[in-house]
Write a protein that holds these residues in place. Structure first.
Motif, mmCIF file in Angstrom:
data_model
loop_
_atom_site.group_PDB
_atom_site.id
_atom_site.type_symbol
_atom_site.label_atom_id
_atom_site.label_comp_id
_atom_site.label_asym_id
_atom_site.label_seq_id
_atom_site.Cartn_x
_atom_site.Cartn_y
_atom_site.Cartn_z
ATOM 1 N N VAL A 189 0.900 -1.120 0.022
ATOM 2 C CA VAL A 189 -0.012 0.015 -0.180
ATOM 3 C C VAL A 189 0.669 1.225 0.004
ATOM 4 C CG1 VAL A 189 -1.404 1.241 1.320
ATOM 5 C CG2 VAL A 189 -2.028 -1.143 1.125
ATOM 6 N N GLN A 190 1.955 1.088 0.844
ATOM 7 C CA GLN A 190 2.838 2.493 0.854
ATOM 8 C C GLN A 190 3.352 2.512 -0.364
ATOM 9 O OE1 GLN A 190 2.626 4.096 3.676
ATOM 10 N NE2 GLN A 190 4.270 5.620 2.857
ATOM 11 N N HIS A 191 3.887 1.427 -0.882
ATOM 12 C CA HIS A 191 4.572 1.660 -2.423
ATOM 13 C C HIS A 191 3.253 2.588 -3.426
ATOM 14 C CE1 HIS A 191 7.603 0.955 -5.273
ATOM 15 N NE2 HIS A 191 6.573 0.258 -6.070
ATOM 16 N N HIS A 192 2.242 2.087 -3.246
ATOM 17 C CA HIS A 192 1.335 2.414 -4.190
ATOM 18 C C HIS A 192 1.109 3.746 -4.095
ATOM 19 C CE1 HIS A 192 -2.133 1.959 -6.905
ATOM 20 N NE2 HIS A 192 -2.599 2.883 -6.236
ATOM 21 N N LEU A 193 0.928 4.076 -2.787
ATOM 22 C CA LEU A 193 0.588 5.575 -2.309
ATOM 23 C C LEU A 193 1.505 6.512 -2.712
ATOM 24 C CD1 LEU A 193 -0.876 5.131 1.018
ATOM 25 C CD2 LEU A 193 -2.136 5.805 -1.005
ATOM 26 N N GLU A 194 2.841 5.910 -2.937
ATOM 27 C CA GLU A 194 4.068 6.857 -3.327
ATOM 28 C C GLU A 194 3.909 7.227 -4.791
ATOM 29 O OE1 GLU A 194 7.540 4.713 -2.286
ATOM 30 O OE2 GLU A 194 7.167 4.982 -0.036
ATOM 31 N N THR A 195 3.284 6.304 -5.372
ATOM 32 C CA THR A 195 3.215 6.620 -7.057
ATOM 33 C C THR A 195 1.860 7.060 -7.545
ATOM 34 O OG1 THR A 195 2.797 4.362 -7.080
ATOM 35 C CG2 THR A 195 4.984 4.958 -7.498
ATOM 36 N N CYS A 196 0.585 6.798 -6.516
ATOM 37 C CA CYS A 196 -0.640 7.206 -7.069
ATOM 38 C C CYS A 196 -1.251 8.353 -6.238
ATOM 39 C CB CYS A 196 -1.715 5.999 -6.996
ATOM 40 S SG CYS A 196 -3.280 6.191 -7.321
ATOM 41 N N GLU A 197 -1.386 9.583 -7.102
ATOM 42 C CA GLU A 197 -1.910 10.935 -6.334
ATOM 43 C C GLU A 197 -3.442 10.336 -6.097
ATOM 44 O OE1 GLU A 197 -1.312 14.422 -8.551
ATOM 45 O OE2 GLU A 197 -2.103 15.558 -6.940
ATOM 46 N N LEU A 198 -4.047 10.003 -6.906
ATOM 47 C CA LEU A 198 -5.656 9.893 -6.668
ATOM 48 C C LEU A 198 -5.777 9.094 -5.231
ATOM 49 C CD1 LEU A 198 -6.886 9.130 -10.125
ATOM 50 C CD2 LEU A 198 -7.422 11.194 -8.625
ATOM 51 N N CYS A 199 -4.902 8.080 -5.103
ATOM 52 C CA CYS A 199 -5.070 7.096 -3.836
ATOM 53 C C CYS A 199 -4.767 7.987 -2.606
ATOM 54 C CB CYS A 199 -4.422 5.891 -3.997
ATOM 55 S SG CYS A 199 -5.152 4.637 -4.999
ATOM 56 N N ARG A 200 -3.568 8.756 -2.841
ATOM 57 C CA ARG A 200 -3.247 9.507 -1.793
ATOM 58 C C ARG A 200 -4.395 10.741 -1.291
ATOM 59 N NH1 ARG A 200 1.723 10.277 -4.245
ATOM 60 N NH2 ARG A 200 1.428 12.418 -4.765
ATOM 61 N N LEU A 201 -4.939 10.911 -2.416
ATOM 62 C CA LEU A 201 -6.051 12.131 -2.149
ATOM 63 C C LEU A 201 -7.322 11.298 -1.430
ATOM 64 C CD1 LEU A 201 -6.305 14.361 -5.275
ATOM 65 C CD2 LEU A 201 -5.871 14.979 -3.126
ATOM 66 N N HIS A 202 -7.528 10.103 -1.908
ATOM 67 C CA HIS A 202 -8.598 9.484 -1.392
ATOM 68 C C HIS A 202 -8.145 8.929 0.225
ATOM 69 C CE1 HIS A 202 -11.818 6.066 -1.200
ATOM 70 N NE2 HIS A 202 -10.900 5.186 -0.634
ATOM 71 N N LEU A 203 -6.939 8.537 0.379
ATOM 72 C CA LEU A 203 -6.451 8.281 1.714
ATOM 73 C C LEU A 203 -6.871 9.869 2.749
ATOM 74 C CD1 LEU A 203 -5.162 6.700 3.978
ATOM 75 C CD2 LEU A 203 -3.042 7.344 3.215
#
Lengths: 221, 217
Positions: free
Chosen positions: A36-50
């Motif tokens: 998840v951490q790795h994904h969040l580093e590369t995906c801005e949409l998922c960061r916003l979702h978080l």
């Protein structure tokens, strides 16, 4: 990523599912957490979702404000007063209604205007208030358009208005003053009800009848 | 005095949404016929949640007065009210409350434009109205976990949001309503509500992060 966790490409859907669980306080496996951490580093949409999930979590944990203890009682009491007011008999309701107050206010204003107008005539030097009801002069046939028009009031400087018996209109008469000035105020006085009609600062030099209002048919003889 | 039939309906009918709705139907019917007891029961049932909405959207100042005004407005309009489904009394009351709050916020904004700002009033930051009372963040982050402080911080940040963002956050995150019901209350399509909620949460999160960063130095 640690060596024991197998390399894995996480989809946004998987990452959001896991972040939702984490935000809700559920435990997730350490490998999943790393993915998840790795994904969040590369995906801005998922960061916003978080960020959205975290904000919602903080908000959902906030306590509800407590109303004052007597609030329900005071609302009920106000509602009861309102209901009693609504259920009053029609004549009582009318007494307290805005329309009733408006009618009273208009009547009072009318009375004050009448009183002021009568006082004004009485205060004019050389004019007897009791004489207001008496015709002071008669307009000519040419001036009012019909015979028998009556000049009802006069101020020291000008004839102010006349009432036409035939038309029932108050007729405004403008006269030039001796010094060439115009009358400043125009007041029509009926026998029993002196009424301020209008104010005019200029006008024709000759007698010029102009209908300016209904005289309620009470033109005096 | 509230008759026993209306007393504490949540105790009488725990966890029974359908029976709650039936209870509402009876209360509304009796209140429409002019029963003060029925209206008192409606007040007892909903005043805490309506107060919560008002408090969240407009702040603590005059929250109780505004709550009272909302119920009197509801009483005035009660004769025209018709049930359109389950929990519709709640939806209807919430709609009156949200509209009253939005009007109150607009009125405050107009008043501050005409009369100049008072130190007690909300200040327009360009991203909504914000309370002038600055939260005491000097003890953060060590003591931020204290509920009271978090509560205060959350409330201050909400007060900084626009009225429509406040409304969605209040209804969905704080009152825990379903999206569909919140959309009916606010009077917008479901999609609009969801995107508005996302923007509101994002704005909230940004402000929260900023407040935390400021607090930690």
């Amino acid at each position: 990523m640690s060596l024991e966790c197998r390399e894995k490409t996480m989809t946004c859907e998987e990452a959001r599912h896991l972040t939702a669980r984490q935000v809700a306080g559920e435990a997730v496996g350490s490998c999943d957490a790393q993915h998840v951490q790795h994904h969040l580093e590369t995906c801005e949409l998922c960061r916003l979702h978080l960020e959205e999930l975290l904000a919602a979590r903080v908000l959902q944990e906030a306590e509800s404000p407590r109303p004052p203890q007597d609030l329900a009682d005071s609302i009920s009491s106000a509602a009861l007063t309102y209901m009693r007011y609504q259920n009053r008999p029609m004549h009582q309701k009318a007494l307290g209604s805005p329309a009733f107050f408006a009618t009273c206010a208009s009547l009072l204003c009318g009375a004050i205007i009448c009183l002021l107008a009568s006082l004004r005539v009485a205060a004019v030097p050389g004019v007897n208030a009791n004489a207001v009801a008496a015709p002071i002069a008669r307009t000519s046939q040419d001036a009012t358009g019909d015979s028998g028009g009556t000049v009802l009031a006069v101020q020291p400087d000008a004839v102010l208005a006349a009432c036409s018996r035939a038309t029932g209109y108050v007729t405004e008469l403008l006269m030039s003053l001796p010094g060439g000035e115009r009358p400043a105020s125009l007041v029509a006085f009926y026998p029993r009800r002196p009424t301020l009609v209008s104010l005019r600062s200029s006008g024709p030099a000759r007698l010029q009848p102009t209908p300016i209002g209904r005289a309620r048919g009470d033109c005096m003889e | 005095m509230v008759p026993s039939a209306y007393a504490n309906p949540e105790q009488v009918l725990p966890h029974a949404a359908q029976e709650h709705a039936l209870e509402d139907v009876l209360l509304v019917r009796d209140a429409q016929l002019g029963s003060p007891e029925a209206f008192t029961a409606i007040v007892n049932k909903y005043h805490t949640r309506i107060f919560g909405i008002v408090y969240r959207m407009c702040g603590s100042a005059e929250a109780d007065d505004l709550t009272q005004e909302i119920f009197i407005r509801a009483l005035t309009a009660l004769r025209k009210f018709q049930f359109q489904g389950e929990a519709s009394l709640r939806t209807w009351l919430y709609r009156i409350a949200v509209n009253a709050c939005i009007n109150e916020l607009r009125r405050r904004k107009r008043r501050s434009q005409v009369e100049g700002r008072s130190l007690d009033e909300l200040s327009d930051t360009g991203h909504g109205l914000m309370e002038r009372a600055i939260p005491d963040l000097s003890r953060l982050p060590q003591e931020i976990a204290e509920r009271h402080e978090v509560q205060r911080l959350v409330q201050t940040i909400i007060q900084g949001l626009s009225p429509h963002h406040r409304a969605v956050i209040t209804l969905i995150d704080l009152e825990g309503l379903e999206y569909e019901e919140a959309a009916r209350i606010i009077g917008c399509p479901l999609g609009t509500l969801k995107s508005r909620l996302a923007r509101a949460r994002h704005a909230f999160g940004k402000r929260l992060k900023r407040a935390m960063a400021r607090a930690s130095g």
